[in-house]
Design an enzyme around this catalytic site. Sequence first.
Site, mmCIF file in Angstrom:
data_model
loop_
_atom_site.group_PDB
_atom_site.id
_atom_site.type_symbol
_atom_site.label_atom_id
_atom_site.label_comp_id
_atom_site.label_asym_id
_atom_site.label_seq_id
_atom_site.Cartn_x
_atom_site.Cartn_y
_atom_site.Cartn_z
ATOM 1 N N GLU A 187 0.854 -1.198 0.000
ATOM 2 C CA GLU A 187 0.000 0.000 0.000
ATOM 3 C C GLU A 187 0.886 1.244 0.000
ATOM 4 O O GLU A 187 1.811 1.353 0.805
ATOM 5 C CB GLU A 187 -0.905 -0.013 1.227
ATOM 6 C CG GLU A 187 -1.618 1.286 1.542
ATOM 7 C CD GLU A 187 -2.510 1.772 0.421
ATOM 8 O OE1 GLU A 187 -2.448 2.983 0.111
ATOM 9 O OE2 GLU A 187 -3.263 0.949 -0.153
ATOM 10 N N GLN A 188 0.567 2.187 -0.906
ATOM 11 C CA GLN A 188 1.422 3.372 -0.996
ATOM 12 C C GLN A 188 1.198 4.374 0.133
ATOM 13 O O GLN A 188 2.093 5.148 0.477
ATOM 14 C CB GLN A 188 1.247 4.058 -2.342
ATOM 15 C CG GLN A 188 -0.091 4.715 -2.565
ATOM 16 C CD GLN A 188 -0.133 5.457 -3.901
ATOM 17 O OE1 GLN A 188 0.781 5.352 -4.708
ATOM 18 N NE2 GLN A 188 -1.194 6.208 -4.116
ATOM 19 N N ARG A 221 -17.293 3.357 6.396
ATOM 20 C CA ARG A 221 -16.246 2.664 5.638
ATOM 21 C C ARG A 221 -15.046 2.333 6.534
ATOM 22 O O ARG A 221 -14.432 1.273 6.405
ATOM 23 C CB ARG A 221 -15.807 3.540 4.465
ATOM 24 C CG ARG A 221 -14.760 2.922 3.564
ATOM 25 C CD ARG A 221 -14.428 3.857 2.419
ATOM 26 N NE ARG A 221 -15.551 3.997 1.508
ATOM 27 C CZ ARG A 221 -15.702 3.252 0.407
ATOM 28 N NH1 ARG A 221 -14.811 2.337 0.090
ATOM 29 N NH2 ARG A 221 -16.739 3.441 -0.382
ATOM 30 N N TYR A 277 -28.552 7.538 5.082
ATOM 31 C CA TYR A 277 -28.766 6.334 5.880
ATOM 32 C C TYR A 277 -27.852 6.398 7.099
ATOM 33 O O TYR A 277 -26.898 7.168 7.150
ATOM 34 C CB TYR A 277 -28.503 5.063 5.064
ATOM 35 C CG TYR A 277 -27.152 4.979 4.395
ATOM 36 C CD1 TYR A 277 -26.045 4.462 5.052
ATOM 37 C CD2 TYR A 277 -26.990 5.397 3.069
ATOM 38 C CE1 TYR A 277 -24.808 4.366 4.417
ATOM 39 C CE2 TYR A 277 -25.762 5.312 2.433
ATOM 40 C CZ TYR A 277 -24.684 4.788 3.110
ATOM 41 O OH TYR A 277 -23.456 4.716 2.490
ATOM 42 N N ASP A 321 -12.027 -1.742 -8.183
ATOM 43 C CA ASP A 321 -12.096 -0.527 -8.989
ATOM 44 C C ASP A 321 -11.068 -0.489 -10.107
ATOM 45 O O ASP A 321 -11.307 0.141 -11.143
ATOM 46 C CB ASP A 321 -11.917 0.707 -8.106
ATOM 47 C CG ASP A 321 -13.179 1.094 -7.362
ATOM 48 O OD1 ASP A 321 -14.225 0.460 -7.599
ATOM 49 O OD2 ASP A 321 -13.124 2.018 -6.534
#
Length: 392
Positions: free
Chosen positions: A30-31, A104, A209, A286
């Site tokens: 991970e960068q 998230r 929500y 993605d």
Amino acid sequence: MRAIVVGAGIGGLTAAVSLRRAGYEVTLVEQAPRFTETGAGIQLAPNATRVLRALGLLDAVADRSTRPPYMSFRTWSDGTEICRYALGRAAEDAFGAPYLQLHRADLHRVLTAAVPPGSVRLGTEVVGVDQDDRSARVTTAGGEHLRADLVVAADGVRSTVRRRLFGADEAVYSGSAAYRALLPAAEVADLDLPAYAGWLGPGRHVVHYWVSRGALLNVVAVFRAPAARESWTARAEPGEQLREFDGWDPRVLALLERAGRVWRYGIHTRVPLARWNVGRVTLLGDSAHAMVPFQAQGAAQAIVDAAVLGDALAGAAPAEVPEALDRYVRRRRATATSVQAGSVRAGEDYHLPDGPEARARDARMAAYAAAHGFSPQASAWGADAVDGQPAS
């Protein structure tokens, strides 16, 4: 068997967990120098939560989530209910897993805890990928060469690995941008809001929500804009969101007015690819199929990708990895591409101008809800990630 996963977002973390269960030693690259609480609300339909159950993570995720009983669609100007689609217990009974809404960051924490810290390389940017008949290799900005039996690129909408595999095809601005905000429950208690609603209007829609076990209301307000940069950290100008949604139902305007920090981001997608993999390297999430969020399926599709990837690779010998990746892509590409297209159509439908087309849409939605109970997008919820058979 060793795997390198590039990108420690939701798709990459789930892929790491899935591959470890399939017997792989995984290095997650991970960068970013550290994990941060980026983003806000996220929705997990039964196709995603079924995977989380199989990975042993559903209880931890559900403990941080809310379970909406239904989704209410409403008209932009006065809040008249267009229709109501069933969720809650009805969806769980029908599809074999719950529909959850959460922050998230809460999902990210659960996934991170499932990956051994020693297998995560933070602050490591990948600048190149290559391979031969026996292995694949990533090159980091620091000049390291990391080698494994396969490389999984889960490095997002602006994927470096995708560019290396298939050439330069830039992320495409969708024509829509969004404001997002989180409001404490006490600040909206007087507004008589449905727990989960989508408000539809000309060129715009608003979704809200509950997340964080109902402590925070997640609000996303989407609007057409000629240009907007992709950023999770760009702030809206003071009052900008009120001008953009002038004339909307007073409850929507109250939400936008009471929001403290309002973020603004452009929604970008990727053009569908004819293939996702080359030899021992494949795309996931993605990087393969970034989509507009109008069916709440972006993260869910990445999670299902991860499950199918682990299943396709389980038991594969080193020489069989390219064939196993072919199986993964064959099982996922058509569905993900279809969800991409369906999300675009949903946005177009949500943004119809007032008049005959909008009235016809409203009548169509109401008739569908009466006949089926669940929304049309529920067609993506019932397939089991492993064998493709309906969950029920």
